[in-house]
Motif scaffolding. Sequence first.
Motif, PDB file in Angstrom:
ATOM      1  N   ASN A  46       0.750  -1.240   0.076  1.00 48.60           N
ATOM      2  CA  ASN A  46      -0.085   0.028  -0.038  1.00 48.60           C
ATOM      3  C   ASN A  46       0.662   1.355  -0.169  1.00 48.60           C
ATOM      4  O   ASN A  46       0.466   2.120  -0.531  1.00 48.60           O
ATOM      5  CB  ASN A  46      -1.047   0.191   1.189  1.00 48.60           C
ATOM      6  CG  ASN A  46      -2.083  -1.003   1.036  1.00 48.60           C
ATOM      7  OD1 ASN A  46      -2.622  -1.420   0.026  1.00 48.60           O
ATOM      8  ND2 ASN A  46      -2.506  -1.475   2.180  1.00 48.60           N
ATOM      9  N   GLY A  50       0.731   3.298  -3.444  1.00 50.26           N
ATOM     10  CA  GLY A  50       0.154   4.521  -3.382  1.00 50.26           C
ATOM     11  C   GLY A  50       1.268   5.948  -3.260  1.00 50.26           C
ATOM     12  O   GLY A  50       0.618   6.840  -3.346  1.00 50.26           O
ATOM     13  N   GLU A 135      -3.115  12.852  -8.438  1.00 47.97           N
ATOM     14  CA  GLU A 135      -4.286  12.061  -8.292  1.00 47.97           C
ATOM     15  C   GLU A 135      -4.088  10.606  -8.288  1.00 47.97           C
ATOM     16  O   GLU A 135      -4.992   9.842  -7.567  1.00 47.97           O
ATOM     17  CB  GLU A 135      -5.109  12.675  -9.562  1.00 47.97           C
ATOM     18  CG  GLU A 135      -6.699  11.991  -9.556  1.00 47.97           C
ATOM     19  CD  GLU A 135      -7.333  12.630 -10.731  1.00 47.97           C
ATOM     20  OE1 GLU A 135      -8.444  11.895 -11.011  1.00 47.97           O
ATOM     21  OE2 GLU A 135      -6.869  13.176 -11.603  1.00 47.97           O
ATOM     22  N   CYS A 136      -3.205  10.317  -8.972  1.00 48.58           N
ATOM     23  CA  CYS A 136      -2.866   8.707  -9.002  1.00 48.58           C
ATOM     24  C   CYS A 136      -2.206   8.241  -7.682  1.00 48.58           C
ATOM     25  O   CYS A 136      -2.671   6.955  -7.444  1.00 48.58           O
ATOM     26  CB  CYS A 136      -1.918   8.344 -10.139  1.00 48.58           C
ATOM     27  SG  CYS A 136      -1.538   6.698 -10.440  1.00 48.58           S
ATOM     28  N   SER A 138      -2.406   8.150  -4.183  1.00 47.67           N
ATOM     29  CA  SER A 138      -3.319   8.412  -3.130  1.00 47.67           C
ATOM     30  C   SER A 138      -2.515   8.622  -1.812  1.00 47.67           C
ATOM     31  O   SER A 138      -2.974   9.085  -0.841  1.00 47.67           O
ATOM     32  CB  SER A 138      -4.381   7.554  -2.971  1.00 47.67           C
ATOM     33  OG  SER A 138      -3.569   6.224  -2.571  1.00 47.67           O
ATOM     34  N   SER A 139      -1.233   8.016  -1.663  1.00 46.79           N
ATOM     35  CA  SER A 139      -0.471   8.297  -0.218  1.00 46.79           C
ATOM     36  C   SER A 139       0.374   9.466  -0.202  1.00 46.79           C
ATOM     37  O   SER A 139       0.981   9.826   0.751  1.00 46.79           O
ATOM     38  CB  SER A 139       0.509   7.125  -0.120  1.00 46.79           C
ATOM     39  OG  SER A 139      -0.274   5.850   0.122  1.00 46.79           O
ATOM     40  N   LYS A 141       0.197  13.330   0.317  1.00 50.09           N
ATOM     41  CA  LYS A 141      -0.646  14.399   1.008  1.00 50.09           C
ATOM     42  C   LYS A 141       0.216  15.662   0.669  1.00 50.09           C
ATOM     43  O   LYS A 141       1.339  16.036   1.028  1.00 50.09           O
ATOM     44  CB  LYS A 141      -0.888  14.102   2.333  1.00 50.09           C
ATOM     45  CG  LYS A 141      -1.604  12.901   2.688  1.00 50.09           C
ATOM     46  CD  LYS A 141      -2.707  12.641   1.962  1.00 50.09           C
ATOM     47  CE  LYS A 141      -3.497  11.323   2.055  1.00 50.09           C
ATOM     48  NZ  LYS A 141      -4.448  10.850   1.427  1.00 50.09           N
ATOM     49  N   ARG A 289      -2.929   3.260 -12.406  1.00 55.76           N
ATOM     50  CA  ARG A 289      -3.710   2.915 -11.310  1.00 55.76           C
ATOM     51  C   ARG A 289      -4.892   1.993 -11.698  1.00 55.76           C
ATOM     52  O   ARG A 289      -5.481   2.430 -12.777  1.00 55.76           O
ATOM     53  CB  ARG A 289      -4.081   4.295 -10.550  1.00 55.76           C
ATOM     54  CG  ARG A 289      -5.151   4.108  -9.326  1.00 55.76           C
ATOM     55  CD  ARG A 289      -4.729   3.259  -8.288  1.00 55.76           C
ATOM     56  NE  ARG A 289      -3.268   4.235  -7.732  1.00 55.76           N
ATOM     57  CZ  ARG A 289      -2.484   3.485  -7.055  1.00 55.76           C
ATOM     58  NH1 ARG A 289      -2.621   2.560  -6.592  1.00 55.76           N
ATOM     59  NH2 ARG A 289      -1.307   4.199  -6.421  1.00 55.76           N
TER      60      ARG A 289
END
Length: 475
Positions: A46, A50, A135-136, A138-139, A141, A289
């Motif tokens: 993950n 991500g 956008e691709c 997600s991890s 920020k 993704r």
Amino acid sequence: MLFYLAFKNIISRKSSFVIILFISFSIMLMAVINSVFDSTENGIENVFSGSFTGDVAVVPITDVPMSLFGDETPVTGTFTRIPSLIPFDKISECLNSFPEIKMAVPQVTGTGSMEFNGNRIPVWIFGVPAETYMECMSSIKICRGEPFAAGERGIMLSKKHADELGADIGDTVQFLIADGPAFRIRAAEVSCIYDYAVENSTLDRIVLADAFTVRSLMDMSDSVSDSAFIDVEKKDLLDEDLDIDKLFDEAEDVGAVVSQPDSESELFEEETSQPADIESSSWNFFTCRLSPDENPRAVAKKLNSVFRKNFWPARAVLWRTAAGNSALYLYWMRVIFNAGVIVILFAGFIIINNTLVVNVLNRTHEIGTLRAQGASRKFVSVQCMAETFMLTITAGIIGCLLGAVCTFVLSSMNIEFTNIFLIQLFGTSRLEVSVSSLTMCRSMLLSVLLGLLGWIYPVRTALKVSPVQAMQGGV
């Protein structure tokens, strides 16, 4: 009737409860350990998928191991030029046509030093379209600022890099790369500072920049014509003898004047004045993704089938291959840990199997009596098998239930990791463990195999003894 007799035999012997307890404990330990290993695998996957690898990555086929960082050949550790994906436009069209792929983001990779305010650190530079890339992944920020828009030049720094360099939004950061005796320097403005969901040393090496800056830094062509693409099976044509001199028979000497900039500032202005929104087909990779619930392995297999059919020198890989050596040491840490646990469990299973063997061999006198009374070999074998399997399956069910309870207790304890190696190993700063149905099935299968191994050998040995010898206690 047969199972009833087996049940009575089990509850009539105190050793049966010891066997059930021992096997249950081993199965519980196996379930808990597998659950912990599954959590580490899922956690690392993950974090990496991500943050920079995506679910599936498309890389060019080369003679050396290739990841999103480039050449992954062990020992050398040197940067080699990464080939471009060819034919890029057709591969891009192929990826966009797959319904399983939600998003495919191109990437160009470079390496060098990043410098600001007298501070310099070595980094891997990923040239990407910022908005779609964020956008691709997600991890990632965003802490402050905004990703640079399409057609703009810019740099996105991780919070750790920003603190280390002392840079902030609006500052101009330079990239430096040595090319033989010369150096190439490129600069761009910091547009965004971001952070990752989980701290990881691999992610700390990555800087995101616009693709034009990375190509310019790495001295890459802005475009690679698909018309220059040669099928893989036709490359042997290049090995044929060719008279190089005949290529220049009609060449004429032509005078030329090359204008040089008067200063380094003019050279930098000339470089930065070029448009950053060139529609280039010079890219090294794709990170993809997938839609929810899609199997990355199955999608990669389908993509590779299309690539082979069209003779495109590209292949789809999963997250671990895309991460390269950066994920390899975590993998080997798990392998070493697994090996140690397997040795311990193997020793325990030998003891369990010996206990089951002794349990049957101790009944040689009983087996001889049954055979003297007319019981067939098949009847004796099935009865012993029923008893052994009732013991192991009961112990397996109890062990799985105890394993589920233990993993629930571990998760509810809210164990926090402060050691960076444990955080990287588990892919999270908090221990989260759960028993999957696959783990349960594996544990029950192990229990059944124990029953099988604990039944075949001793029953065959006992049945070889004549009824008279068995009744006298001989083996």
